[in-house]
Design a protein around this motif. Structure first.
Motif, mmCIF file in Angstrom:
data_model
loop_
_atom_site.group_PDB
_atom_site.id
_atom_site.type_symbol
_atom_site.label_atom_id
_atom_site.label_comp_id
_atom_site.label_asym_id
_atom_site.label_seq_id
_atom_site.Cartn_x
_atom_site.Cartn_y
_atom_site.Cartn_z
ATOM 1 N N THR A 1 6.343 -4.408 8.840
ATOM 2 C CA THR A 1 5.112 -3.643 8.590
ATOM 3 C C THR A 1 5.451 -2.242 8.120
ATOM 4 N N GLY A 2 6.465 -1.647 8.745
ATOM 5 C CA GLY A 2 6.896 -0.315 8.314
ATOM 6 C C GLY A 2 7.341 -0.301 6.867
ATOM 7 N N ASP A 3 8.032 -1.362 6.440
ATOM 8 C CA ASP A 3 8.467 -1.446 5.041
ATOM 9 C C ASP A 3 7.265 -1.515 4.104
ATOM 10 N N GLU A 4 6.246 -2.279 4.485
ATOM 11 C CA GLU A 4 5.047 -2.368 3.643
ATOM 12 C C GLU A 4 4.337 -1.023 3.556
ATOM 13 N N ILE A 5 4.339 -0.282 4.685
ATOM 14 C CA ILE A 5 3.735 1.054 4.672
ATOM 15 C C ILE A 5 4.477 1.957 3.697
ATOM 16 N N LEU A 6 5.817 1.891 3.718
ATOM 17 C CA LEU A 6 6.614 2.729 2.814
ATOM 18 C C LEU A 6 6.368 2.364 1.357
ATOM 19 N N LYS A 7 6.322 1.061 1.054
ATOM 20 C CA LYS A 7 6.088 0.644 -0.329
ATOM 21 C C LYS A 7 4.693 1.061 -0.799
ATOM 22 N N THR A 8 3.709 0.937 0.091
ATOM 23 C CA THR A 8 2.355 1.364 -0.263
ATOM 24 C C THR A 8 2.305 2.862 -0.504
ATOM 25 N N ALA A 9 2.980 3.623 0.359
ATOM 26 C CA ALA A 9 3.018 5.081 0.188
ATOM 27 C C ALA A 9 3.672 5.454 -1.137
#
Length: 790
Positions: free
Chosen positions: A417-425
């Motif tokens: 989930t953290g990786d998806e947050i980073l990619k979205t950011a």
């Protein structure tokens, strides 16, 4: 009266067979000897073989013509004028020589049009030889020629010869030569037959045959002798050709076999004309080796000046593009040297396919300068880009972007989930700043470099970034809010060097976080002062223990109903020699950022246990542990060692933790807590109700105490929601058999409410303020009772 004798009737089979044999012999001899013209080197040797070929083939064409004419004169007691017949022979030789000289070089270079033109010249030799040779026939009467039939035959001869030479230029090797010879032989024989049919003989007894004319029987014998001799000569030429090719055949085969073993392409050139290639080179160019021979090697080098590239390859390998039949030029490394090959000096070029190397280099460079998760450029690329932007001059804005509470989200919801947050950011930053260069430095740290309008109106871009980033994100069906703070500085106004500009942008980011997160702040001069002060504070904090600047205050904890003092919470204080007493809210976050909290926490634990041993009553001692202490070193070993060192019973020590301890590594943290509890110490959850998932942690680990955060107690008189939360937490503790301690109790009304709920314990100013002295006197003592201090 003259009698007409037309040749449209049956022709003499023997003479026609002779004409056919001569045509076949001419075809074999022509394409066998022309191969020598192709491959021999040197103008003198090439001219010699052109003469040999022209003489032999021209003589056979003439002999075939004589055979055709004998078919015309059969039974007419005809003769031949050798002078005119000789002229026909000269015409045949000259025309064949012209055709061979024009066609032979183009056979090796695949020049189909020039080869066909040479073939047409040889076909014209048939036509002209027949035209001149007809006038050599002497018979009692005269000869007439049907022009149309003669021209049709001539057209057949020229077309067949041109087609044969074009075949030889298009299809290389023995099969190509055989096909070309067959076409030429058929065309030549067809012409001789049509030429014979086109002649009309008219008898006239009054016309006498000149004495100089040779009898047709003698002429037939002479033509047969010439044809036989030329057949022998053809055989000799073919054998000679074979011997010349195979004299060095074993050496050539050996060299070819060795070159074909090489994975690199080898191109052997004579004055930059391709002499031979190995299999690897032919594969690179996408052409058959036989097609490549005699072609200019420079034509395959895709460069503005191919000759310079090929010449420079003698000194050192050159990078170049190789033209291929596959479409896109192929990147190769070209090197060369002069070698002796079969007794001649040749320039041998090596071609090394570097396309895979280029792809690997490109991939390695991309990996070296890009973040694999988000695809953004990384820190290495950022350093180069910022240096380049400052060097070009003009205003340059540097934006430091940091996600708020990302670590908590990452630990609670998992790394995926953290990786998806980073990619979205990353996508949102790029969308908000399409003209800026965006980089990910690591973790949740991003930076952007803006020039032109982005630098001139940096505050506008900074606000746009925060607006785009402070929006909820749906990951796996879960709505997550992980905003961001932005700080920026503009060159040259806020720093004239890379380090100064980055430090000031970072200071602005720190101010944005300090002001409440989710904000954008530009650099201001006072930020630089605050940043320097913070760094000085970090340095002073690192030596505070060794300078004996740290000390403890004690916060009493009492029974809610009776007021009896049960124990004390150890509170850390720092008296700076210049600043005076520094509030914990100022220096504790700094200590946790720099990991200075680890030695400081050890000092607090050791000092608190040592002092508690000397208390007059065996009350409990509560010590806070930082999440950083769980991440560095062996906290279980430290606690065990201090208990043994100070002699404090484990049951008197209560370790207070926040859920931050559990966020980083829940399984590891729970294992550590179980080992601490196995020592006999008590474990309390501090600041309950203010985090993400306290209830799940209560289920995962049997805490010995829950501490309600002071923020709920402070608003009991004004907030029904706060009362409901406190009532629920106390009931929860009772159902789980976990004692409850309420923090921040300052009024009797708050105490009464908690007593009514049967809350176990309270602490706050109502019980007593933090003090360097320990007193077990109850704050609710009867009048006249004196206090005792430790």
């Amino acid at each position: 009266m003259a009698l007409s004798y037309l040749t449209s009737g049956p022709l003499d089979p023997a003479t026609l067979a002779f004409a056919f044999a001569s045509s076949v012999a001419a075809a074999i001899l022509l394409f066998s000897l022309m191969r020598r013209v192709e491959v021999v080197e040197g103008a003198g040797r090439k001219s010699l073989w052109v003469g040999v070929t022209a003489s032999a083939v021209g003589l056979l064409i003439w002999a075939a013509h004589v055979g055709g004419m004998l078919a015309v004169g059969a039974g007419l007691d005809a003769g031949f004028d050798l002078r005119i017949a000789g002229a026909a022979l000269v015409v045949a030789v000259v025309m064949v020589a012209c055709g061979v000289a024009l066609a032979a070089p183009n056979l090796s270079e695949n020049g189909v049009l020039n080869a066909a033109a040479g073939g047409a010249a040889v076909g014209a030799a048939l036509l002209l030889t027949h035209y001149v040779g007809v006038n050599a026939v002497r018979l009692p009467g005269r000869l007439d020629m049907f022009g149309t039939l003669f021209l049709v035959g001539g057209g057949v001869a020229v077309a067949a010869s041109a087609a044969a030479f074009a075949l030889a230029a298009t299809f290389r090797g023995l099969n190509g030569r055989m096909a070309a010879g067959a076409v030429f032989a058929v065309g030549a024989f067809a012409f001789h037959a049509l030429g014979a049919i086109a002649v009309d003989a008219t008898l006239d007894p009054r016309v006498a045959i000149p004495e100089v004319a040779v009898d047709h029987t003698e002429a037939l014998a002479a033509a047969a002798a010439a044809a036989s001799g030329l057949l022998l000569f053809a055989l000799f030429a073919i054998v000679l050709d074979w011997r010349l090719e195979n004299r060095s055949g074993s050496e050539v085969d050996r060299l070819q076999a060795l070159s074909d073993l090489s994975s690199e392409g080898l191109v052997v050139c004579d004055e930059l004309k391709i002499v031979d290639v190995n299999v690897a080179a032919a594969r690179l160019m996408g052409l058959d080796p036989t097609v490549l021979r005699r072609r200019a090697f420079r034509d395959f080098i895709d460069a503005p000046d191919p000759d310079r590239v090929l010449s420079a390859s003698l000194a050192k390998p050159q990078n170049a593009l190789l033209r291929t039949t596959g479409g896109e030029p192929l990147p190769v490394e070209v090197a060369s040297r002069d070698l002796q090959v079969l007794g001649r000096t040749r320039r041998v070029f090596t071609l090394r396919n570097v396309s895979e190397q280029r792809r690997s280099e490109t991939q390695i460079r991309h990996l070296a300068y890009h973040d694999p998760l988000t695809g953004l450029a990384n820190r290495a690329a950022f350093n180069e880009a910022l240096a380049g932007a400052l060097k070009r001059g003009g205003e340059v804005a540097l934006f430091c972007i940091d996600l708020d509470r990302f670590k908590e989200v990452n630990d609670v919801f998992g790394h995926s989930t953290g990786d998806e947050i980073l990619k979205t950011a990353a996508r949102r930053i790029v969308a908000a700043a399409p003209d800026a260069m965006v980089f990910r430095l690591g973790g949740d740290e991003f930076v952007a470099i803006g020039t032109g309008p982005d630098a001139g109106d940096a505050d506008k871009l900074a606000r746009r970034l925060t607006e785009r980033l402070n929006v909820e994100t749906v990951v796996g069906g879960t709505l997550i809010r992980c905003g961001a703070s932005v700080g920026f500085a503009v060159f040259p106004h806020h720093g004239s060097t890379i380090d100064a500009l980055f430090a000031n942008a970072d200071a602005a980011l720190y101010r944005a976080k300090a002001d409440g997160r989710g904000l954008a702040r530009g650099f201001e001069p006072d930020m630089d002062l605050a940043l320097r002060e913070r760094r000085v504070l970090q340095q002073d904090l690192a030596t505070a223990i060794s300078r004996n600047e740290m000390f403890l205050h004690w916060m009493p904890q009492a029974d809610t109903v009776s007021g009896e003092i049960r124990g004390f919470e150890a509170l850390l204080r720092w008296k700076h020699p210049v600043r005076g007493v520094v509030p914990p809210g100022v220096f504790i976050p700094v200590a946790e950022e720099t990991a200075a909290i680890v030695p400081i926490g050890e000092w607090v634990l050791r000092t608190a246990c040592a002092e508690a041993v000397r208390w007059m009553r065996p009350g409990k001692v509560a010590v806070n542990l930082s999440p950083i202490q769980f991440q560095h070193g062996d906290i279980v070993g430290l606690v065990h060692g201090i208990l043994l060192e100070t002699g404090l019973p484990a049951g008197r020590l209560e370790l207070e933790i926040t859920e931050g301890v559990l966020l980083h590594d829940l399984p590891g943290a729970l294992s550590t807590l179980r080992r601490l509890k196995a020592l006999g110490v008590q474990i309390a959850m501090d600041d309950f109700g203010t985090g993400y998932s306290s209830l799940s942690y209560l289920q995962a680990f049997p805490f010995d105490r829950i501490k309600i955060d002071a923020s709920f107690i402070r608003t009991l008189g004004s907030s029904p929601q706060a009362k409901a939360i406190v009532r629920a937490v106390v009931a929860l503790g009772a159902s789980l058999d976990m004692p409850i301690t309420a923090e921040g109790v300052e009024t009797h009304e708050q105490r009464s409410f908690l007593a009514e709920l049967q809350c176990d314990e309270i602490q706050g100013y109502l019980v007593g303020r933090p003090s360097p002295l320990v007193s077990f006197d109850s704050p609710f003592e009867r009048p006249g009772r004196t206090r005792r201090a430790s």
